[in-house]
Scaffold this motif. Structure first.
Motif, PDB file in Angstrom:
ATOM      1  N   ARG A   1       4.794  -0.587   3.394  1.00 28.83           N
ATOM      2  CA  ARG A   1       3.591  -0.902   4.168  1.00 28.83           C
ATOM      3  C   ARG A   1       2.765  -1.888   3.359  1.00 28.83           C
ATOM      4  NH1 ARG A   1       1.538   1.167   8.450  1.00 28.83           N
ATOM      5  NH2 ARG A   1       2.796   3.043   8.318  1.00 28.83           N
ATOM      6  N   LEU A   2       2.287  -2.921   4.045  1.00 28.52           N
ATOM      7  CA  LEU A   2       1.474  -3.963   3.424  1.00 28.52           C
ATOM      8  C   LEU A   2       0.117  -4.014   4.106  1.00 28.52           C
ATOM      9  CD1 LEU A   2       4.159  -6.813   3.536  1.00 28.52           C
ATOM     10  CD2 LEU A   2       3.592  -5.392   1.552  1.00 28.52           C
ATOM     11  N   ALA A   3      -0.918  -4.284   3.341  1.00 30.60           N
ATOM     12  CA  ALA A   3      -2.235  -4.550   3.905  1.00 30.60           C
ATOM     13  C   ALA A   3      -2.433  -6.063   3.910  1.00 30.60           C
ATOM     14  CB  ALA A   3      -3.324  -3.881   3.074  1.00 30.60           C
ATOM     15  N   ASN A   4      -2.994  -6.567   5.008  1.00 30.68           N
ATOM     16  CA  ASN A   4      -3.338  -7.984   5.115  1.00 30.68           C
ATOM     17  C   ASN A   4      -4.796  -8.127   4.691  1.00 30.68           C
ATOM     18  OD1 ASN A   4      -0.822  -8.289   6.358  1.00 30.68           O
ATOM     19  ND2 ASN A   4      -1.677  -8.126   8.406  1.00 30.68           N
ATOM     20  N   LEU A   5      -5.020  -8.706   3.522  1.00 28.57           N
ATOM     21  CA  LEU A   5      -6.378  -8.859   3.006  1.00 28.57           C
ATOM     22  C   LEU A   5      -6.941 -10.223   3.395  1.00 28.57           C
ATOM     23  CD1 LEU A   5      -5.989  -7.419  -0.602  1.00 28.57           C
ATOM     24  CD2 LEU A   5      -6.604  -6.211   1.509  1.00 28.57           C
ATOM     25  N   ASP A   6      -8.234 -10.241   3.645  1.00 28.40           N
ATOM     26  CA  ASP A   6      -8.924 -11.471   3.988  1.00 28.40           C
ATOM     27  C   ASP A   6      -9.275 -12.218   2.698  1.00 28.40           C
ATOM     28  OD1 ASP A   6     -10.170 -13.452   5.434  1.00 28.40           O
ATOM     29  OD2 ASP A   6     -12.047 -12.339   5.651  1.00 28.40           O
ATOM     30  N   GLN A   7      -8.251 -12.817   2.099  1.00 28.22           N
ATOM     31  CA  GLN A   7      -8.406 -13.577   0.863  1.00 28.22           C
ATOM     32  C   GLN A   7      -7.589 -14.846   1.002  1.00 28.22           C
ATOM     33  OE1 GLN A   7      -8.058  -9.837  -2.116  1.00 28.22           O
ATOM     34  NE2 GLN A   7      -7.507 -11.781  -2.966  1.00 28.22           N
ATOM     35  N   GLU A   8      -7.964 -15.851   0.260  1.00 28.58           N
ATOM     36  CA  GLU A   8      -7.204 -17.082   0.268  1.00 28.58           C
ATOM     37  C   GLU A   8      -5.999 -16.953  -0.641  1.00 28.58           C
ATOM     38  OE1 GLU A   8      -8.496 -21.374  -0.464  1.00 28.58           O
ATOM     39  OE2 GLU A   8     -10.203 -20.452   0.589  1.00 28.58           O
ATOM     40  N   ILE A   9      -4.881 -17.449  -0.171  1.00 25.71           N
ATOM     41  CA  ILE A   9      -3.686 -17.496  -1.017  1.00 25.71           C
ATOM     42  C   ILE A   9      -3.550 -18.926  -1.531  1.00 25.71           C
ATOM     43  CG2 ILE A   9      -2.163 -17.892   0.963  1.00 25.71           C
ATOM     44  CD1 ILE A   9       0.006 -16.373  -0.661  1.00 25.71           C
ATOM     45  N   LEU A  51       4.429  -3.221   8.498  1.00 25.28           N
ATOM     46  CA  LEU A  51       5.408  -2.246   8.040  1.00 25.28           C
ATOM     47  C   LEU A  51       6.779  -2.903   8.117  1.00 25.28           C
ATOM     48  CD1 LEU A  51       5.885   0.689   7.089  1.00 25.28           C
ATOM     49  CD2 LEU A  51       6.194   1.304   9.503  1.00 25.28           C
ATOM     50  N   TRP A  52       7.502  -2.875   7.000  1.00 21.96           N
ATOM     51  CA  TRP A  52       8.808  -3.528   6.891  1.00 21.96           C
ATOM     52  C   TRP A  52       9.891  -2.512   6.560  1.00 21.96           C
ATOM     53  CZ3 TRP A  52       9.860  -8.707   7.704  1.00 21.96           C
ATOM     54  CH2 TRP A  52       8.750  -9.490   7.997  1.00 21.96           C
ATOM     55  N   HIS A  53      11.063  -2.696   7.150  1.00 23.45           N
ATOM     56  CA  HIS A  53      12.245  -1.878   6.889  1.00 23.45           C
ATOM     57  C   HIS A  53      13.137  -2.644   5.921  1.00 23.45           C
ATOM     58  CE1 HIS A  53      15.622   0.829   7.629  1.00 23.45           C
ATOM     59  NE2 HIS A  53      16.361  -0.262   7.585  1.00 23.45           N
ATOM     60  N   LEU A  54      13.727  -1.928   4.958  1.00 26.41           N
ATOM     61  CA  LEU A  54      14.599  -2.557   3.967  1.00 26.41           C
ATOM     62  C   LEU A  54      15.904  -1.795   3.825  1.00 26.41           C
ATOM     63  CD1 LEU A  54      11.408  -2.771   2.639  1.00 26.41           C
ATOM     64  CD2 LEU A  54      12.761  -4.678   1.765  1.00 26.41           C
ATOM     65  N   ASP A  55      16.995  -2.547   3.810  1.00 27.71           N
ATOM     66  CA  ASP A  55      18.318  -2.001   3.530  1.00 27.71           C
ATOM     67  C   ASP A  55      18.873  -2.709   2.315  1.00 27.71           C
ATOM     68  OD1 ASP A  55      18.609  -0.185   5.661  1.00 27.71           O
ATOM     69  OD2 ASP A  55      19.344  -1.742   7.012  1.00 27.71           O
ATOM     70  N   SER A  56      19.408  -1.949   1.373  1.00 27.78           N
ATOM     71  CA  SER A  56      20.109  -2.506   0.214  1.00 27.78           C
ATOM     72  C   SER A  56      21.557  -2.039   0.300  1.00 27.78           C
ATOM     73  CB  SER A  56      19.476  -2.023  -1.095  1.00 27.78           C
ATOM     74  OG  SER A  56      18.212  -2.618  -1.272  1.00 27.78           O
ATOM     75  N   THR A 109       0.817  -1.212   0.000  1.00 26.51           N
ATOM     76  CA  THR A 109       0.000   0.000   0.000  1.00 26.51           C
ATOM     77  C   THR A 109       0.854   1.266   0.000  1.00 26.51           C
ATOM     78  OG1 THR A 109      -0.199  -0.018   2.414  1.00 26.51           O
ATOM     79  CG2 THR A 109      -1.939  -1.124   1.154  1.00 26.51           C
ATOM     80  N   ASN A 110       2.132   1.139   0.359  1.00 27.28           N
ATOM     81  CA  ASN A 110       3.038   2.289   0.307  1.00 27.28           C
ATOM     82  C   ASN A 110       4.463   1.784   0.223  1.00 27.28           C
ATOM     83  OD1 ASN A 110       3.454   5.197   0.415  1.00 27.28           O
ATOM     84  ND2 ASN A 110       4.501   4.782   2.334  1.00 27.28           N
ATOM     85  N   ASN A 111       5.270   2.508  -0.546  1.00 23.74           N
ATOM     86  CA  ASN A 111       6.677   2.161  -0.717  1.00 23.74           C
ATOM     87  C   ASN A 111       7.448   3.471  -0.702  1.00 23.74           C
ATOM     88  OD1 ASN A 111       9.246   1.582  -1.794  1.00 23.74           O
ATOM     89  ND2 ASN A 111       8.447  -0.029  -3.122  1.00 23.74           N
ATOM     90  N   SER A 112       8.300   3.624   0.295  1.00 21.84           N
ATOM     91  CA  SER A 112       9.122   4.824   0.400  1.00 21.84           C
ATOM     92  C   SER A 112      10.582   4.390   0.398  1.00 21.84           C
ATOM     93  CB  SER A 112       8.785   5.572   1.695  1.00 21.84           C
ATOM     94  OG  SER A 112       9.645   6.667   1.856  1.00 21.84           O
ATOM     95  N   THR A 113      11.290   4.728  -0.669  1.00 19.90           N
ATOM     96  CA  THR A 113      12.680   4.305  -0.804  1.00 19.90           C
ATOM     97  C   THR A 113      13.561   5.528  -1.039  1.00 19.90           C
ATOM     98  OG1 THR A 113      12.019   2.159  -1.706  1.00 19.90           O
ATOM     99  CG2 THR A 113      14.269   2.879  -2.151  1.00 19.90           C
TER     100      THR A 113
END
Length: 139
Positions: free
Chosen positions: A120-128, A101-106, A70-74
């Motif tokens: 930022r990720l949304a957890n959707l109520d869907q089957e994977i 919310l995940w932190h990333l280092d490259s 839902t959001n990507n800030s790099t």
């Protein structure tokens, strides 16, 4: 291109470590990663950050739903060059019922920070599909 499906395969991403608390991937900068002026395109880092966070978030969430970005800030901190191997690590900042919310280092081969971000990720109520999750959790 690699055996990995989707954009990670196109970018040549290799998954080194995949778990619910950390995902580590690696890719090498080639000519296909460059923008028109001959330097690595910042979109590489954005794309790798989002897919790495998504893998981490999905492995953590398991079969309870599906994650979507839902959001990507790099931020781009240092320029890499053709031939540099970049290692990207995703670690959790927050994991909740409806979002993560995940932190990333490259970093480059010398451990210098090239790009840093948050996804930022949304957890959707869907089957994977079980086979989709199994591709990342099989030992």
């Amino acid at each position: 291109m690699s055996e990995i499906p989707g954009l990670d395969g196109v970018l040549g991403v290799e998954h080194l470590e995949v778990g619910p608390d950390k995902v580590v991937v690696r890719f090498t900068i080639t000519e296909r990663h460059l923008q028109p002026f001959g330097i690595p395109h910042g979109g590489i880092y954005c794309a790798v950050h989002e897919s790495t966070a998504s893998i981490a978030g999905q492995v953590w969430l398991g079969t309870k739903g599906v994650v979507v970005g839902t959001n990507n800030s790099t931020d781009f901190l240092r320029q890499a060059k053709v031939g540099d191997t970049i290692t990207t690590t995703a670690t959790p900042i927050h994991r909740g019922r409806s979002q993560q919310l995940w932190h990333l280092d490259s970093v480059d081969g010398d451990g210098r920070l090239i790009a840093q971000g948050q996804v930022r990720l949304a957890n959707l109520d869907q089957e994977i599909p079980p086979e989709a999750l199994a591709a990342f959790t099989a030992s």
